[in-house]
Every structure is written in structure tokens, then in C-alpha cells.
Design an enzyme around this catalytic site. Structure first.
Site, PDB file in Angstrom:
ATOM      1  N   ASP A 140      39.214 106.334  36.200  1.00  0.00           N
ATOM      2  CA  ASP A 140      40.458 105.570  36.283  1.00  0.00           C
ATOM      3  C   ASP A 140      41.396 105.983  35.127  1.00  0.00           C
ATOM      4  OD1 ASP A 140      42.408 103.775  37.073  1.00  0.00           O
ATOM      5  OD2 ASP A 140      41.464 102.035  36.123  1.00  0.00           O
ATOM      6  N   HIS A 183      36.748  95.440  30.847  1.00  0.00           N
ATOM      7  CA  HIS A 183      35.592  95.998  31.546  1.00  0.00           C
ATOM      8  C   HIS A 183      35.081  97.253  30.857  1.00  0.00           C
ATOM      9  CE1 HIS A 183      39.444  97.176  33.574  1.00  0.00           C
ATOM     10  NE2 HIS A 183      39.051  98.356  33.143  1.00  0.00           N
ATOM     11  N   GLN A 251      33.997  99.905  37.425  1.00  0.00           N
ATOM     12  CA  GLN A 251      34.459  99.202  36.221  1.00  0.00           C
ATOM     13  C   GLN A 251      33.881  97.779  36.233  1.00  0.00           C
ATOM     14  OE1 GLN A 251      38.515 100.264  37.338  1.00  0.00           O
ATOM     15  NE2 GLN A 251      38.897 101.090  35.304  1.00  0.00           N
ATOM     16  N   ARG A 281      46.968  98.755  22.205  1.00  0.00           N
ATOM     17  CA  ARG A 281      47.333  98.299  23.551  1.00  0.00           C
ATOM     18  C   ARG A 281      46.103  97.645  24.177  1.00  0.00           C
ATOM     19  NH1 ARG A 281      46.825 100.022  28.844  1.00  0.00           N
ATOM     20  NH2 ARG A 281      48.641 100.008  30.211  1.00  0.00           N
ATOM     21  N   ASP A 283      44.340  96.482  27.056  1.00  0.00           N
ATOM     22  CA  ASP A 283      44.465  96.738  28.487  1.00  0.00           C
ATOM     23  C   ASP A 283      44.077  95.493  29.293  1.00  0.00           C
ATOM     24  OD1 ASP A 283      44.810  98.749  30.652  1.00  0.00           O
ATOM     25  OD2 ASP A 283      42.720  98.225  31.048  1.00  0.00           O
ATOM     26  N   GLU A 325      48.887  94.241  27.465  1.00  0.00           N
ATOM     27  CA  GLU A 325      49.361  94.888  28.697  1.00  0.00           C
ATOM     28  C   GLU A 325      49.178  93.924  29.867  1.00  0.00           C
ATOM     29  OE1 GLU A 325      48.831  97.324  32.422  1.00  0.00           O
ATOM     30  OE2 GLU A 325      47.136  96.517  31.327  1.00  0.00           O
ATOM     31  N   ASP A 395      51.381 103.781  35.387  1.00  0.00           N
ATOM     32  CA  ASP A 395      51.005 102.921  36.503  1.00  0.00           C
ATOM     33  C   ASP A 395      52.112 102.880  37.561  1.00  0.00           C
ATOM     34  OD1 ASP A 395      48.389 102.225  35.930  1.00  0.00           O
ATOM     35  OD2 ASP A 395      48.988 100.620  34.568  1.00  0.00           O
TER      36      ASP A 395
HETATM   37  C1  GLC Z   1      45.639  98.773  33.273  1.00  0.00           C
HETATM   38  C2  GLC Z   1      45.939 100.265  33.227  1.00  0.00           C
HETATM   39  C3  GLC Z   1      45.659 100.854  34.584  1.00  0.00           C
HETATM   40  C4  GLC Z   1      44.206 100.631  34.926  1.00  0.00           C
HETATM   41  C5  GLC Z   1      43.829  99.150  34.796  1.00  0.00           C
HETATM   42  C6  GLC Z   1      42.352  98.961  34.794  1.00  0.00           C
HETATM   43  O1  GLC Z   1      46.463  98.087  34.105  1.00  0.00           O
HETATM   44  O2  GLC Z   1      47.263 100.466  32.839  1.00  0.00           O
HETATM   45  O3  GLC Z   1      45.967 102.224  34.638  1.00  0.00           O
HETATM   46  O4  GLC Z   1      43.952 101.074  36.238  1.00  0.00           O
HETATM   47  O5  GLC Z   1      44.295  98.575  33.593  1.00  0.00           O
HETATM   48  O6  GLC Z   1      41.808  99.299  33.555  1.00  0.00           O
END
Ligand code: GLC
Length: 650
Positions: A140, A183, A251, A281, A283, A325, A395
């Protein structure tokens, strides 16, 4: 609030860990004493009923002490410089870029040689996309981490990363890395132990013997990748259990009801801080707490965890700011900056995804009314926090703003979104865009949008048609989109490739482990021969690069563009024009963006309604001087053009 027992406890632990009550240690001890009550009460509000709560709280305090002890001299000095600047990330002098090391330049060792290119553009802040170990084919884009401390061999080593950081620090550049909090990869050591039946590590994840709880949770949890990873659970044959996998099936969601998970992840966070990360950041923080009967997103406990992390970071590694994020609805996003006692004490930075999506909305419709309707929410951001301001990132683009905002502008929400999806996937007859729908949900018809800035602005089709006029229009759209996000307030974050007009890259369709995810179309592999053209007058690469460069340079020259709650939107005199004033003391900068394919007429009254007494203006973008005219006269803004007008007294 002072707590005597707690104070005695931290003094004892600090002594046991060999901390001195002088110099930097004293600074740490003071910060810990100041934040200890908050840290303890946030922690207890989550874990008071957990059997191991007290022992793990002790572990948390030790983790903080070690985090401080492992911080090197240079970073401690940088912490002080930053503290003296106040909220350093609000400054107009920071401009960022997000990039994948391998696709941008190869490996971490190759990155320092490319920094001058970024500096020449005006970038002094890098978001290096995930580089920690992540299994190829199930990665990912690096957001499925199998080892939080080992740099993936595809990118280099941890020493290479340290060298990049040192190099950037010498150049006064800032670094952002991700912590994937929600995760791990199913190949992470914890997940492997859980698969092998270790009950301690099975508690690190959400694992169930049968479908009864998963079914109840699935009933209320929205699907994130409905096409490629439907539902939120995956059957694991080794452990013979259902595992929660909100994102992809590889994940595994971490279980934050277990305080060991929090303490271990805090340790990883401080490890990143001590690598020299300036902004971390976080996530997908919206997902970190789950509860039956809810969407399992944006829950109050998720905010408690973020607040707790923030208070801990402030104690151990104070120079590192936190970016949450959270790509969530406008009314939810504001909560990530903290509320009540914690206002401006949760995440320092968040993505302004609503504004980003609304710029795409305006570009397709030529109408800025929904963007204006959303500002009521967006302007509630507290002082001391800031946005990541952007047009594209790695994204997809979600159209997650409220139906009520669409309705306030007089449109039908369903029809409106349908139009946008058709427009950006290029199927609408009026569309010049080349993009694709991402994660279409057959049950709800929800979908997001993939595509690069240039392709969504029409450059891909224009180049294919060879029509000079269309190429020129696409270029104007690209710079219009960039200009608004660079001047609206917040840290501008470019996405690599956009500065050199990269259109969609379809090479992902032949790359193993990527074909199922069309977000890769806007994650280009950089061809440095193409980027060389950014120096050649007359090329599209040069046009976009030099335009972006000029915008960043102007932003750095104008302190008024820093993010100090210093923006006023102009009332709508013309539905095609988005307009706001950035102000500081006696300085005013009128930023006006015409989203229409026709010239827009804006009454000069728009410059008077705030009562600033402005008579003369200098347009920094078009390099011309203007005088404010009579109310019945107009400023004319060309199609897809903009003005950056500073009030002047000469
Ligand atoms: C966040 C990331 C994205 C990813 C998701 C899962 O949103 O920006 O790219 O798929 O997390 O980790």
C-alpha cells in the site's frame, strides 16, 4: 493541576533512570512535571479498567525519559530555536513537497543530490513518503509496515536516512515522515506472533474466533476500499481467527484498547522524533479507536490518544510537530486541532482536504459558491494550528464535503457529485480532464477520483490533440489551482511531478502489486530528462515550474501569507471568483481567483467593503500597478487567471 503523588512518582523514576536535575535534563523534568497530570488523566480515561494499567503507565514514563535521553545535541538545540520562534510551522517561509524516494530519484543515497533542484523551486520541507520496511506487493505504497525501525532495502538504510536528515538540517530544510499508527503489515513481528497463537500479541490486534462481532461491526463500518478489500475483516488461516483489516486485507488494525500497543507505538514515535523528524504525519488517526454500533471513525477516544501523544511529544522531543492525516468531513476535521481545554493542543497540522476538493469542484463547475459556503466551518481553525494546503497528494480526491454546503449553493447534492465524478473521469461531454474513479462503492455509488494535477486540469488531452490553445488553458488551470492553495494559508504541500507538469503515469499497470490501485496513475516515475526541460523556455515544463517557483517566492516575500488567523473572505460579488484578503497589521493582500472560462468582472466595491481605505494596488503575479476604481467600474480577471494584489500607498 498539581498532583503530589504523581510528582513524587516521576521524580523517583527520573532518578532511577539516571536523570540529572540540571541542564537539558532539568528542561525535560520541568516539561514532564508540567504535563504529567494531563498525561495521566488522558491515559487513565482510556485504560483505568485495564489490569496492567499502572505498570504500563510506569513504562510510558520510562519511554518518555529514554526518548529524551536519546535525543542528540543538535536536535535539542533545534528544539530551542523552534520554541523561540513560537509556532514555527505557521510561517510563510515553509513550503513543502511530498515524494516517493524510489520514484523521484532512486534511493535515499541519491536524494541529497536532488535537494538543490527542490531548493531552486522554493521547497524547504520534504514529506518523504513511507520508507520503512514494507513487503513488496503488499505494501500500500509503504503504508503496510513490517518493521517500524528498519528502512526498506529498496530505499537504503537507516544510516542513509540519517545522512539525508543531516544534509537537510544543514540546509535549514524540514523533514516529515509518517507513523502508520492504525495498522501494521501482517508480516510485522507482532502479527506473526499473533498468527502463531501467542496470546500476548493476539491482544495487539482485533481477532475473533467467529463472525458474530465482525458481522455486527461490519454493519456500521463504512468500507474504505470496497472494490478491492470489501468489509473490514479477513480470515487468518494460521490462527483460525477473523482479524480486523479496515484498509487492505494485509493491513492488520492495531488494538489501542490495549495500553501495551500505545506504549510501544509511542516508543516508535519518539524514535522517529530522534531521527530528526520536524513534522510527524500520523497516518489515518480517525480510525484508531473502534466501538460496536459506530462507524469506528472519529471517536472521542481517538482524540484522547492523539492528545496524549501530543503531550508526551511536547515533553520528550518538543521540536516535533504533529500532523493528523484525517481526511474527514468539515465539521469533524476541526476537532483534530483539539477542543475545550485541549484547543490547539492536539494535532498542530491537518490536511485541508475540504478546500482541496472544493477547488476541484470550482474548476469543473466554474462556480465558487460551495467553496464559500464551506468557509464558515474552515475558518474555525484555532490560532496556533495550521493546514497542509494542497491540490494533489498521493491519495485520491474525495468529495466528502457536506451536502448542506452543496445545497446552500443551490445544487442537488446527488446530481452535483455525479457530475463531478463524470467530469474528472473524463466521460462528461464538457470535460477536458483525464482521470479515473477510485473505490467505487456499488451499494452507495460513492467514488473518489484519481489523476494527476496536470491530467485533471486537461493537459493530457490537450497534448494529445496538439491544440496550443488547450495546452495554454490547461497550464492556466494548473497555476490557478496551485496559486489558491499556496496563498490561502497553511503549509503549501506540492506533490512531486506537479511542478514539472507530469500527466498520468500508466506504468503502474505493469507493476506487480500495483495494478489494482489506480492511485498509482498520479504517482509518477520521474524522468530527469523531462525535468531538465524545466530550464528550457517555451516548454510546458518550464512554464509550470517557473510559475510555481514564482508563487513560492512571492509567498516567502510576503509575511502576510503566514497562517495567523488572518484571512477574510470577500462577499460574493461574482460567483466565478474566489476571493480573500490576507492581512497583517496595515498590510493587506487581495487574492482573487477566476474559476471560469470567461473573463470575470469584479466590482471595485469589493476592495472597499472591509473599510481598509485601499486606493492603490500592486499585482505581484501580473507585475502591474492598479488604482481602485469607482463602484460602477470593474476589475477584469481573465479566464482561469488570478491576481495577488497588495495594497500600497504610492
Ligand atoms: C492513509 C494514506 C493512504 C493509505 C491509508 C492506509 O490514508 O494516505 O495512502 O492507503 O492511510 O494506511
Amino acid at each position: 493541576m498539581y498532583n503530589f503523588t504523581l510528582h513524587q512518582r516521576i521524580t523517583r523514576i527520573c532518578q532511577q533512570q539516571g536523570l540529572l536535575l540540571s541542564g537539558d535534563d532539568l528542561g525535560f523534568y520541568t516539561r514532564l512535571s508540567a504535563n504529567a497530570t494531563a498525561i495521566e488523566s488522558l491515559y487513565r480515561s482510556l485504560y483505568s479498567n485495564h489490569l496492567m494499567a499502572d505498570a504500563l503507565f510506569e513504562q510510558l514514563l520510562i519511554t518518555l525519559i529514554r526518548g529524551h535521553q536519546q535525543r542528540n545535541k543538535e536536535l535539542r538545540a533545534r528544539d530551542i530555536t523552534k520554541a523561540n520562534k513560537g509556532q514555527w510551522f505557521l510561517s510563510n517561509e515553509i513550503c513543502g513537497m511530498s515524494l516517493y524516494v524510489d520514484r523521484f530519484c532512486g534511493t535515499l543515497k541519491d536524494l541529497p543530490a536532488r535537494l538543490p533542484y527542490l531548493e531552486s523551486l522554493g521547497v524547504n520541507f520534504l514529506h518523504v513518503m513511507p520508507i520503512f520496511e514494507s513487503p513488496a506487493g503488499e505494501s500500500d505504497g509503504g503504508y503496510a509496515v513490517s518493521d517500524f525501525r528498519k528502512v526498506d532495502s529498496r530505499f537504503g538504510t537507516i544510516d542513509d536516512l540519517r545522512a539525508v536528515q543531516k544534509n537537510m538540517q544543514e540546509k535549514d530544510m524540514y523533514l516529515m515522515l509518517d507513523i502508520v499508527l492504525n495498522h501494521t503489515s501482517h508480516h510485522h513481528e507482532w502479527a506473526v506472533k499473533a498468527k502463531n497463537g501467542d496470546p500476548v500479541y493476539q491482544e495487539y490486534f482485533y481477532m475473533y474466533d467467529d463472525r458474530s462481532i465482525p458481522d455486527q461491526l461490519d454493519a456500521t463500518m463504512p468500507e474504505i476500499f470496497p472494490e478491492t478489500a470489501p468489509g473490514s475483516f479477513t480470515w487468518n488461516k494460521e490462527s483460525r481467527k477473523w482479524v480486523m483489516t479496515v484498509f487492505h486485507n494485509y493491513q492488520w488494525d492495531l488494538n489501542y484498547t490495549n495500553p501495551s500497543v500505545l506504549v510501544d507505538m509511542l516508543d516508535n514515535i519518539l524514535f522517529y522524533a530522534n531521527l530528526g523528524v520536524d513534522i510527524l504525519r500520523i497516518d489515518a488517526p480517525a480510525f484508531i479507536w473502534k466501538q460496536l454500533g459506530t462507524t469506528c471513525q472519529n471517536l472521542p477516544e481517538a482524540h484522547t490518544i492523539l492528545r496524549l501523544i501530543r503531550q508526551c511529544v511536547e515533553v520528550a522531543t518538543p521540536g516535533m510537530a504533529l500532523l493528523g492525516e484525517a481526511i474527514v468531513a468539515p465539521k469533524e476535521i476541526m476537532k483534530y486541532f483539539g477542543t475545550d481545554l485541549y484547543t490547539a493542543k492536539e494535532c498542530d497540522v491537518a490536511y485541508n482536504a475540504t478546500q482541496m476538493a472544493l477547488q476541484w469542484d470550482a474548476l469543473a463547475t466554474g462556480d465558487t459558491r460551495i467553496m464559500l459556503a464551506a468557509q464558515h466551518n474552515l475558518l474555525q481553525k484555532p490560532f496556533g494550528c495550521t493546514w497542509i494546503s494542497y491540490t494533489r497528494c498521493h491519495d485520491d480526491i474525495g468529495l466528502g464535503y457536506d451536502d448542506s454546503m452543496i445545497a446552500a449553493a443551490g445544487f442537488n447534492a446527488y446530481e452535483h457529485r455525479k457530475f463531478l465524478k463524470e467530469y474528472y473521469s473524463g466521460v462528461h461531454p464538457s470535460s477536458s480532464a483525464t482521470g479515473a474513479l477510485f473505490s467505487v462503492n456499488p451499494k452507495t455509488q460513492d467514488a473518489r477520483i484519481s489523476g494527476s494535477l496536470a491530467s485533471l486540469c486537461g493537459l493530457e488531452k490537450a497534448i494529445a490533440s496538439g491544440n496550443e490553445k488547450s495546452i495554454e488553458t490547461a497550464a492556466k488551470k494548473i497555476l490557478l489551482m496551485q496559486a489558491q492553495s499556496i496563498f490561502i494559508g497553511g503549509i503549501p504541500m506540492l506533490f512531486y511531478g506537479d511542478e514539472a507538469a507530469y500527466t498520468n503515469d500508466y506504468s503502474y499497470l505493469t507493476e506487480e502489486g500495483k495494478t489494482y490501485d489506480n492511485r498509482w496513475m498520479h504517482r509518477p516515475v520521474i524522468d530527469w530528462k523531462k525535468n531538465e526541460k524545466t530550464k528550457e523556455q517555451g516548454t510546458i515544463e518550464h512554464l509550470i515550474f517557473s510559475g510555481t517557483q514564482k508563487l513560492l517566492k512571492l509567498r516567502k516575500q510576503l509575511p502576510v501569507t503566514g497562517d495567523y488567523k488572518n484571512i477574510h473572505w470577500i462577499t460574493p460579488h461574482n460567483i466565478h471568483v474566489a476571493g480573500f484578503i490576507r492581512s497583517m497589521d496595515q498590510d493587506h493582500l487581495y487574492c482573487l481567483f477566476n474559476y471560469s472560462d470567461k473573463a470575470a468582472y469584479l466590482t471595485w466595491y469589493a476592495f472597499k467593503e472591509q473599510g481598509f481605505g485601499v486606493t492603490n494596488l500592486y499585482d505581484h503575479w501580473n507585475d502591474q500597478r492598479l488604482s481602485v476604481g469607482a463602484d460602477y467600474e470593474y476589475l477584469i480577471i481573465e479566464p482561469y487567471s488570478f491576481c495577488l494584489l497588495e495594497a500600497i500607498s504610492y
